[in-house]
Design an enzyme around this catalytic site. Structure first.
Site, PDB file in Angstrom:
ATOM      1  N   GLU A  75       9.543  15.098  16.336  1.00  0.00           N
ATOM      2  CA  GLU A  75      10.089  14.923  15.000  1.00  0.00           C
ATOM      3  C   GLU A  75       9.451  15.938  14.064  1.00  0.00           C
ATOM      4  O   GLU A  75       8.226  15.978  13.919  1.00  0.00           O
ATOM      5  CB  GLU A  75       9.808  13.502  14.488  1.00  0.00           C
ATOM      6  CG  GLU A  75      10.520  13.233  13.185  1.00  0.00           C
ATOM      7  CD  GLU A  75      10.226  11.853  12.616  1.00  0.00           C
ATOM      8  OE1 GLU A  75       9.067  11.415  12.681  1.00  0.00           O
ATOM      9  OE2 GLU A  75      11.166  11.215  12.115  1.00  0.00           O
TER      10      GLU A  75
ATOM     11  N   GLU B  50       8.356   1.044  11.843  1.00  0.00           N
ATOM     12  CA  GLU B  50       9.478   1.990  11.832  1.00  0.00           C
ATOM     13  C   GLU B  50       8.855   3.373  11.796  1.00  0.00           C
ATOM     14  O   GLU B  50       8.209   3.742  10.824  1.00  0.00           O
ATOM     15  CB  GLU B  50      10.373   1.718  10.615  1.00  0.00           C
ATOM     16  CG  GLU B  50      11.793   2.216  10.833  1.00  0.00           C
ATOM     17  CD  GLU B  50      11.987   3.649  10.420  1.00  0.00           C
ATOM     18  OE1 GLU B  50      11.379   4.540  11.075  1.00  0.00           O
ATOM     19  OE2 GLU B  50      12.738   3.890   9.467  1.00  0.00           O
TER      20      GLU B  50
ATOM     21  N   CYS C 151      13.586   9.396   8.113  1.00  0.00           N
ATOM     22  CA  CYS C 151      13.359   8.805   9.450  1.00  0.00           C
ATOM     23  C   CYS C 151      14.595   8.972  10.320  1.00  0.00           C
ATOM     24  O   CYS C 151      14.503   9.244  11.500  1.00  0.00           O
ATOM     25  CB  CYS C 151      13.064   7.316   9.344  1.00  0.00           C
ATOM     26  SG  CYS C 151      11.841   6.909   8.120  1.00  0.00           S
TER      27      CYS C 151
ATOM     28  N   LYS D 222       0.883  -1.188   0.000  1.00  0.00           N
ATOM     29  CA  LYS D 222       0.000   0.000   0.000  1.00  0.00           C
ATOM     30  C   LYS D 222       0.910   1.224   0.000  1.00  0.00           C
ATOM     31  O   LYS D 222       1.445   1.618   1.026  1.00  0.00           O
ATOM     32  CB  LYS D 222      -0.886  -0.009   1.255  1.00  0.00           C
ATOM     33  CG  LYS D 222      -2.234   0.664   1.104  1.00  0.00           C
ATOM     34  CD  LYS D 222      -2.192   2.157   0.854  1.00  0.00           C
ATOM     35  CE  LYS D 222      -1.919   2.981   2.089  1.00  0.00           C
ATOM     36  NZ  LYS D 222      -1.566   4.377   1.720  1.00  0.00           N
TER      37      LYS D 222
ATOM     38  N   GLY E  45       6.075   4.865   8.965  1.00  0.00           N
ATOM     39  CA  GLY E  45       5.306   6.111   8.952  1.00  0.00           C
ATOM     40  C   GLY E  45       5.403   6.786  10.300  1.00  0.00           C
ATOM     41  O   GLY E  45       6.377   6.601  11.035  1.00  0.00           O
ATOM     42  N   SER E  46       4.368   7.543  10.631  1.00  0.00           N
ATOM     43  CA  SER E  46       4.401   8.333  11.861  1.00  0.00           C
ATOM     44  C   SER E  46       3.973   7.488  13.065  1.00  0.00           C
ATOM     45  O   SER E  46       3.249   6.503  12.915  1.00  0.00           O
ATOM     46  CB  SER E  46       3.442   9.509  11.708  1.00  0.00           C
ATOM     47  OG  SER E  46       2.126   9.007  11.538  1.00  0.00           O
TER      48      SER E  46
HETATM   49  P1  ADP Z   1       1.865  11.135   7.138  1.00  0.00           P
HETATM   50  O1  ADP Z   1       0.932  11.587   8.218  1.00  0.00           O
HETATM   51  O2  ADP Z   1       3.100  11.907   7.117  1.00  0.00           O
HETATM   52  O3  ADP Z   1       1.240  10.994   5.784  1.00  0.00           O
HETATM   53  P2  ADP Z   1       1.495   8.402   7.881  1.00  0.00           P
HETATM   54  O4  ADP Z   1       2.223   7.679   8.944  1.00  0.00           O
HETATM   55  O5  ADP Z   1       0.076   8.723   8.161  1.00  0.00           O
HETATM   56  O6  ADP Z   1       2.353   9.677   7.547  1.00  0.00           O
HETATM   57  O7  ADP Z   1       1.581   7.603   6.519  1.00  0.00           O
HETATM   58  C1  ADP Z   1       2.394   6.493   6.265  1.00  0.00           C
HETATM   59  C2  ADP Z   1       1.625   5.466   5.481  1.00  0.00           C
HETATM   60  O8  ADP Z   1       0.551   5.004   6.305  1.00  0.00           O
HETATM   61  C3  ADP Z   1       0.965   5.969   4.200  1.00  0.00           C
HETATM   62  O9  ADP Z   1       1.030   4.943   3.211  1.00  0.00           O
HETATM   63  C4  ADP Z   1      -0.465   6.201   4.622  1.00  0.00           C
HETATM   64  O10 ADP Z   1      -1.395   6.101   3.574  1.00  0.00           O
HETATM   65  C5  ADP Z   1      -0.666   5.070   5.596  1.00  0.00           C
HETATM   66  N1  ADP Z   1      -1.764   5.294   6.557  1.00  0.00           N
HETATM   67  C6  ADP Z   1      -2.212   6.459   7.058  1.00  0.00           C
HETATM   68  N2  ADP Z   1      -3.238   6.265   7.909  1.00  0.00           N
HETATM   69  C7  ADP Z   1      -3.460   4.917   7.952  1.00  0.00           C
HETATM   70  C8  ADP Z   1      -4.382   4.071   8.630  1.00  0.00           C
HETATM   71  N3  ADP Z   1      -5.301   4.570   9.450  1.00  0.00           N
HETATM   72  N4  ADP Z   1      -4.312   2.748   8.420  1.00  0.00           N
HETATM   73  C9  ADP Z   1      -3.373   2.218   7.606  1.00  0.00           C
HETATM   74  N5  ADP Z   1      -2.480   2.966   6.930  1.00  0.00           N
HETATM   75  C10 ADP Z   1      -2.518   4.298   7.084  1.00  0.00           C
END
Ligand code: ADP
Length: 493
Positions: free
Chosen positions: A397, A266, A300, A191, A244-245
């Site tokens: 961060e 991570e 990161c 994804k 991601g975050s």
């Molecule tokens: P940012 O807020 O900087 O976009 P995210 O951590 O939200 O960083 O995004 C990292 C990845 O996680 C992206 O591929 C995003 O689409 C996905 N993502 C965001 N929200 C969700 C969620 N609720 N469930 C699964 N994946 C998610």
């Protein structure tokens, strides 16, 4: 045609839809989302999102490839050959990948060419070599009911892996998830980030050409709260690998826990770069500048806490400011550009908000701090000096080109400040004292410590952190094993 126009054309020509079970699947009923160029703020393309039906189909295709298809029966050596073929094709299309990544993420053209693409290719090659070396152990025991036994373990593929990638380096981080999972014999549903999905669509095309059987790699473009949620909650997913975050990581971890599924997270960091008085200051200034300004600071492992020994503090700040002054903000397709735009307006505003907070909390702005007067989500390379480790800009961060410089008095205080963070991903020590380097490498809390070089990357080296930086490891043997499950077999002889 200019390089930029060619890249834009390439973006328009990509199949902008889910890739499931070896087929591109357009659906008029599914929602679509715009992909925006962070430099021009123009729309690059429109991508059809993977809806519930697409997610269901992807999980079913991934399961079928594992259980009923040729992939599940394939030898490790044959899997390795496919991974090698994939690496070869990736390398041949490296220029296209690099251009798309610059276009989509906003990073200067040189970076994907010297970092992201070579790393992605090396990662597929490294794990191609692992594919026929996924072994167990034979374990002697005391026997069973008076009879001798033969006991051994086998490492089986963990199953269907959901790989969720972030927008800062989607090709490279995608390779960190795909290569070990495929080497272990898993099937993968990728994804990609909605802010930068383009190279992941190209990855699917390359996988198809490399000859992976249908269903082994599926790519589901879509937004996090929609496609992402459907994927992480799907009962047919056996493992989740997420970068991601921390905020999203918490949601992903909860979904994994609810389904009793392993998860690798991570989640970034607030990594210290610690410059001791005995360091080679020129090399340190280069490494520290790279560590906070590469990829616009959207990394990161960004060395965002720049800790400097008091006796060299002022001199080092000057050297660093001189490097910041040389940064050229601009279009990633201009050869002179050394820093591009942040990925979107939200990220730019977030970075500007932290800069405001830094000023309000009393850190001294050495350089930068502004948003240039031009189109695109640009922020100047920014340095704050005289900061304390309890300031917001030292704790949270920022994920932008903002370095927070914190002075320290001695080794003990350096370690105390470095470890006073809820993150623990990476740390860099700059020193020429061998004993200090090894002693402090052991004391600093981080998943990876580097000495005299910021964040050396290699697919053989495990990567990951603890605390708010996440859990589990990608890459290396640990990353391979994270995609396997251990089975114990005992034969009563
Ligand atoms: P940012 O807020 O900087 O976009 P995210 O951590 O939200 O960083 O995004 C990292 C990845 O996680 C992206 O591929 C995003 O689409 C996905 N993502 C965001 N929200 C969700 C969620 N609720 N469930 C699964 N994946 C998610």
């Amino acid at each position: 045609m200019s390089q930029r126009s060619a890249a834009e054309q390439l973006a328009r020509d990509l199949p902008a839809m889910p890739y499931v079970g070896g087929q591109w699947r357009e659906s008029s009923a599914a929602p679509a989302f715009d992909v925006i160029d962070p430099v021009t703020e123009r729309r690059l393309t429109v991508v059809t999102e993977a809806d519930e039906a697409a997610v269901d189909r992807a999980v079913a295709a991934a399961r079928a490839a594992l259980d009923d298809g040729e992939w599940g029966r394939m030898s490790g050596a044959a899997r390795g050959q496919l991974l090698h073929a994939f690496a070869q094709l990736l390398e041949e299309r490296a220029e296209d990948f690099a251009d798309l990544e610059s276009l989509d993420v906003g990073k200067p053209g040189v970076e994907p060419r010297v970092i992201d693409l070579p790393q992605a290719v090396a990662t597929f090659r490294h794990f191609a070599g692992w594919a026929d070396k996924v072994t167990g152990q034979s374990i002697p025991t005391g026997g069973y009911a008076g009879r001798p036994t033969l006991s051994y373990t086998v490492r089986e593929p963990i199953g269907v892996v959901a790989a969720i990638t972030p927008w800062n380096s989607p090709t490279m981080i995608g390779s960190w998830k795909l290569a070990p999972a495929l080497a272990a014999g898993c099937t993968v549903i990728l994804k990609p980030p909605e802010d930068a999905p383009l190279t992941s669509l190209l990855l699917a095309q390359v996988a198809e050409r490399a000859g992976f059987p249908p269903g082994v790699l599926n790519v589901l473009p879509g937004r996090g709260p929609t496609t992402g949620t459907l994927l992480i909650e799907h009962p047919g997913v056996d493992k989740i690998s997420f970068t991601g975050s921390p905020e999203t990581g918490r949601i992903v971890a909860a979904a994994a826990t609810n389904g009793f599924r392993p998860v690798t997270l991570e989640l970034g960091g607030k990594s210290p770069q610690i410059v001791f008085a005995d360091a080679d200051l020129d090399a340190a200034a280069d490494g520290v500048a790279l560590g906070i300004f590469a990829n616009q600071g959207e990394v990161c492992a960004a060395g965002s806490r720049i800790m400097v020994a008091r006796e060299i503090h002022d001199e080092f700040v000057e050297r660093l400011a001189a490097r910041a002054a040389k940064v050229v903000l601009g279009d990633p397709f201009d050869p002179g550009t050394t820093m591009g735009a942040l990925v979107n307006a939200k990220q730019r505003d977030r970075v500007l908000r932290y800069i405001r907070i830094g000023r309000e909390e009393g850190a001294r702005l050495v350089t930068g701090g502004e948003r240039p007067d031009r189109a695109g989500y640009f922020v100047e390379p920014t340095l704050f000096a005289g900061a304390a480790n309890d300031m917001t800009i030292a704790r949270e961060e920022i994920f932008g080109p903002v370095g927070t410089i914190i002075p320290f008095a001695d080794d003990r205080q350096a370690v105390a400040i470095a470890n006073d963070s809820r993150y623990a991903l990476a740390a860099t020590l700059w020193t020429t004292d061998l004993s200090r380097a090894h002693t402090l490498a052991g004391r600093v809390r981080a998943g990876a410590v580097a000495v005299n070089g910021w964040s050396p990357l290699d697919p053989a080296l495990p990567w990951g952190g603890s605390g708010f930086s996440g859990q589990g490891r990608e890459l290396g043997q640990a990353g391979l094993e994270a995609n396997t499950t251990l089975k114990t077999i005992t034969v009563v002889l």
